[in-house]
Design a protein around this motif. Structure first.
Motif, PDB file in Angstrom:
ATOM      1  N   LYS A 189      22.681 -49.085  49.234  1.00 20.75           N
ATOM      2  CA  LYS A 189      23.423 -48.973  50.482  1.00 20.75           C
ATOM      3  C   LYS A 189      24.880 -49.413  50.307  1.00 20.75           C
ATOM      4  CE  LYS A 189      23.678 -50.670  55.239  1.00 20.75           C
ATOM      5  NZ  LYS A 189      23.064 -51.530  56.281  1.00 20.75           N
ATOM      6  N   ASP A 190      25.086 -50.525  49.645  1.00 27.27           N
ATOM      7  CA  ASP A 190      26.449 -51.018  49.413  1.00 27.27           C
ATOM      8  C   ASP A 190      27.269 -49.987  48.645  1.00 27.27           C
ATOM      9  OD1 ASP A 190      25.783 -53.340  50.714  1.00 27.27           O
ATOM     10  OD2 ASP A 190      25.456 -54.524  48.886  1.00 27.27           O
ATOM     11  N   LYS A 229      19.380 -52.466  49.057  1.00 27.00           N
ATOM     12  CA  LYS A 229      20.652 -53.048  49.492  1.00 27.00           C
ATOM     13  C   LYS A 229      21.782 -52.660  48.543  1.00 27.00           C
ATOM     14  CE  LYS A 229      22.947 -57.358  50.832  1.00 27.00           C
ATOM     15  NZ  LYS A 229      24.198 -56.959  50.151  1.00 27.00           N
ATOM     16  N   ALA A 272      23.235 -44.384  53.686  1.00 29.51           N
ATOM     17  CA  ALA A 272      23.197 -45.815  53.997  1.00 29.51           C
ATOM     18  C   ALA A 272      22.131 -46.101  55.045  1.00 29.51           C
ATOM     19  CB  ALA A 272      24.570 -46.285  54.473  1.00 29.51           C
ATOM     20  N   PHE A 276      26.735 -46.662  48.646  1.00 29.38           N
ATOM     21  CA  PHE A 276      26.986 -45.496  49.496  1.00 29.38           C
ATOM     22  C   PHE A 276      28.145 -45.742  50.457  1.00 29.38           C
ATOM     23  CE2 PHE A 276      22.191 -44.611  49.022  1.00 29.38           C
ATOM     24  CZ  PHE A 276      22.406 -43.891  47.863  1.00 29.38           C
ATOM     25  N   LEU A 277      28.242 -46.964  50.967  1.00 31.70           N
ATOM     26  CA  LEU A 277      29.304 -47.285  51.926  1.00 31.70           C
ATOM     27  C   LEU A 277      30.696 -47.217  51.291  1.00 31.70           C
ATOM     28  CD1 LEU A 277      27.595 -50.235  53.860  1.00 31.70           C
ATOM     29  CD2 LEU A 277      27.957 -47.892  54.660  1.00 31.70           C
ATOM     30  N   LYS A 278      30.749 -47.212  49.972  1.00 32.34           N
ATOM     31  CA  LYS A 278      32.032 -47.116  49.277  1.00 32.34           C
ATOM     32  C   LYS A 278      32.352 -45.682  48.856  1.00 32.34           C
ATOM     33  CE  LYS A 278      31.447 -51.774  47.351  1.00 32.34           C
ATOM     34  NZ  LYS A 278      31.205 -52.547  46.095  1.00 32.34           N
ATOM     35  N   CYS A 319      18.679 -45.938  53.623  1.00 28.10           N
ATOM     36  CA  CYS A 319      18.320 -47.195  52.940  1.00 28.10           C
ATOM     37  C   CYS A 319      17.755 -48.194  53.943  1.00 28.10           C
ATOM     38  CB  CYS A 319      19.545 -47.777  52.249  1.00 28.10           C
ATOM     39  SG  CYS A 319      20.061 -46.885  50.768  1.00 28.10           S
ATOM     40  N   ASP A 320      18.388 -48.291  55.107  1.00 28.68           N
ATOM     41  CA  ASP A 320      17.884 -49.194  56.155  1.00 28.68           C
ATOM     42  C   ASP A 320      16.491 -48.770  56.604  1.00 28.68           C
ATOM     43  OD1 ASP A 320      20.189 -50.719  56.158  1.00 28.68           O
ATOM     44  OD2 ASP A 320      21.133 -49.603  57.794  1.00 28.68           O
ATOM     45  N   ALA A 376      27.414 -39.757  53.023  1.00 29.34           N
ATOM     46  CA  ALA A 376      27.252 -41.137  52.545  1.00 29.34           C
ATOM     47  C   ALA A 376      26.708 -42.050  53.638  1.00 29.34           C
ATOM     48  CB  ALA A 376      28.581 -41.667  52.013  1.00 29.34           C
ATOM     49  N   GLY A 377      27.183 -41.855  54.871  1.00 28.47           N
ATOM     50  CA  GLY A 377      26.686 -42.667  55.988  1.00 28.47           C
ATOM     51  C   GLY A 377      25.216 -42.448  56.249  1.00 28.47           C
ATOM     52  N   TYR A 398      20.671 -38.481  45.747  1.00 28.21           N
ATOM     53  CA  TYR A 398      20.581 -39.907  46.077  1.00 28.21           C
ATOM     54  C   TYR A 398      19.362 -40.202  46.953  1.00 28.21           C
ATOM     55  CZ  TYR A 398      25.166 -41.013  44.074  1.00 28.21           C
ATOM     56  OH  TYR A 398      26.221 -41.210  43.215  1.00 28.21           O
TER      57      TYR A 398
END
Length: 389
Positions: free
Chosen positions: A246-247, A243, A261, A249-251, A264-265, A257-258, A225
């Motif tokens: 990121k959305d 975005k 995310a 990954f948060l799922k 991505c930021d 996964a964190g 990823y």
């Protein structure tokens, strides 16, 4: 880049033969050794750097002198043009490993650091020619043992390993995709989330975690990823694509996964040139998700510090990078220490910056590093002193 290094006196070098190509092959046959052939030209800067800073290291000299018959030839003189044509030399330096019969085992283009150069030798020392491995592959040999050797050699010549490994998995039943041998191939060669093999791993995450640990599977997902994040950041619509990633990954339910995310930021901040936000996010990533291996940590933190040094003059950002670059002194990495010295000077700590740069120069005089120019560091030290006044 940013590999750890130990400082020792160097008093040995690779011993190169000076005979004809026929004489070199005859000696290799007599001693039952593979030939290492350094292909260079008189105008090639990286060739000279490799000869001066890598071939003269004790660790390199001891390994190559023990395991190979070594030759070094100018590809524009004598037998050079004929050999360049025979082995398809297109770039310099080209580092060839050849059987005593003259069959190519592997070819590596460009200058390398000493660890990579030794690794080239270790992969070639078996003596199996590229020609014989390719013939075996065309006959249909897909045993895991053979494929490991074949894929390693394909990496060496920069072949399309993604296509080869895709063909390999397409020919074996999915029931075998979860074996230890095939997990090795997945980890090393399946690098995109679009791959059917990756999608299978994702769908069977729990089974892979049970067999190979949740940590190993998470690390694999982070690697794949991470490539998707880089692709999105370089795409036509980076903000929207990052975005969306990121959305997603948060799922997801795996340890990394964190981290993804946050990456991505960081990528979004970098794309928008918001270096303060970028530095803040990267600081969190390094603190919350430090790389497990020290060499990987050096690469991650060192690359960040280098980027800040070259892309920002904001003192808030430079101070954050300087604090993180203190790691360079713990590992005594000259390339990273040079970046640390420059950051110190940019944040006004001239005395400490000069002190660190002097240590870098002392290390390079004791043991040259192909990734760090001694002359450039000496020039930089003089500039630091002039800026101090």
């Amino acid at each position: 880049m940013f590999a750890s290094i130990v400082v020792n006196a160097q008093d040995r070098a690779i011993n190169f033969e000076h005979g004809t190509w026929a004489e070199i092959k005859a000696k290799a046959a007599k001693e039952k050794k593979v030939i290492f052939l350094d292909c260079f030209t008189s105008w090639c800067g990286p060739c000279k750097k490799l000869a001066k800073e890598v071939f003269t290291l004790n660790e390199v000299a001891d390994y190559y002198n023990a395991n190979f018959i070594n030759a070094s030839m100018d590809m524009e003189k004598g037998e050079g043009p004929q050999l360049a044509k025979q082995y398809g030399i297109r770039a310099y330096p080209s580092l060839l490993f050849v059987t005593p019969e003259g069959k190519l085992i592997s070819k590596n283009e460009g200058a390398s650091d000493f660890k990579t150069f030794i690794d080239y030798g270790k992969k070639a020392v078996s003596g199996e020619s590229l020609e014989s491995l390719t013939a075996e592959y065309k006959k249909g040999n897909r045993s895991p043992e053979f494929m490991k050797k074949y894929m390693t050699r394909m990496e060496g010549i920069k072949a399309n390993t993604t296509e080869i490994i895709g063909e390999y998995f397409s020919k074996i039943p999915q029931a075998q995709w979860q074996t230890a041998e095939n997990w090795y191939f997945i980890n090393r060669y399946v690098r995109t989330e679009q791959s059917s093999v990756f999608k299978y791993v994702l769908q069977n995450q729990k089974a892979y975690e049970k067999k190979f640990t949740a940590e190993a599977v998470s690390d694999y997902f982070v690697m794949v990823y991470g490539n998707s994040i880089q692709k999105a950041a370089n795409g036509a619509f980076p903000a929207e694509d990052l975005k969306e990633l990121k959305d997603g990954f948060l799922k997801m339910n795996f340890a990394g996964a964190g981290k993804l995310a946050l990456q991505c930021d960081a990528a979004a901040s970098s794309v928008s040139k918001d270096m303060k936000a970028y530095a803040d996010v990267m600081e969190v990533i390094f603190a919350k998700y430090p790389e497990k291996k020290i060499d990987d940590r050096i690469v991650a933190v060192g690359s960040f510090c280098w980027k800040i040094l070259n892309q920002s003059s904001d003192q808030y950002v430079l101070q954050k990078a300087t604090k993180l670059a203190e790691l360079s002194m713990q590992v005594q990495n000259p390339e990273f220490m040079d970046v640390y010295a420059r950051l110190l000077v940019e944040t006004g700590n001239f005395d400490k910056g000069i002190e660190v740069e002097e240590k870098v120069i002392a290390m390079l005089k004791a043991k040259p590093n192909p990734d760090v120019s001694l002359t450039a560091c000496e020039d930089r030290l003089e500039k630091f002193k002039r800026r101090k006044g």
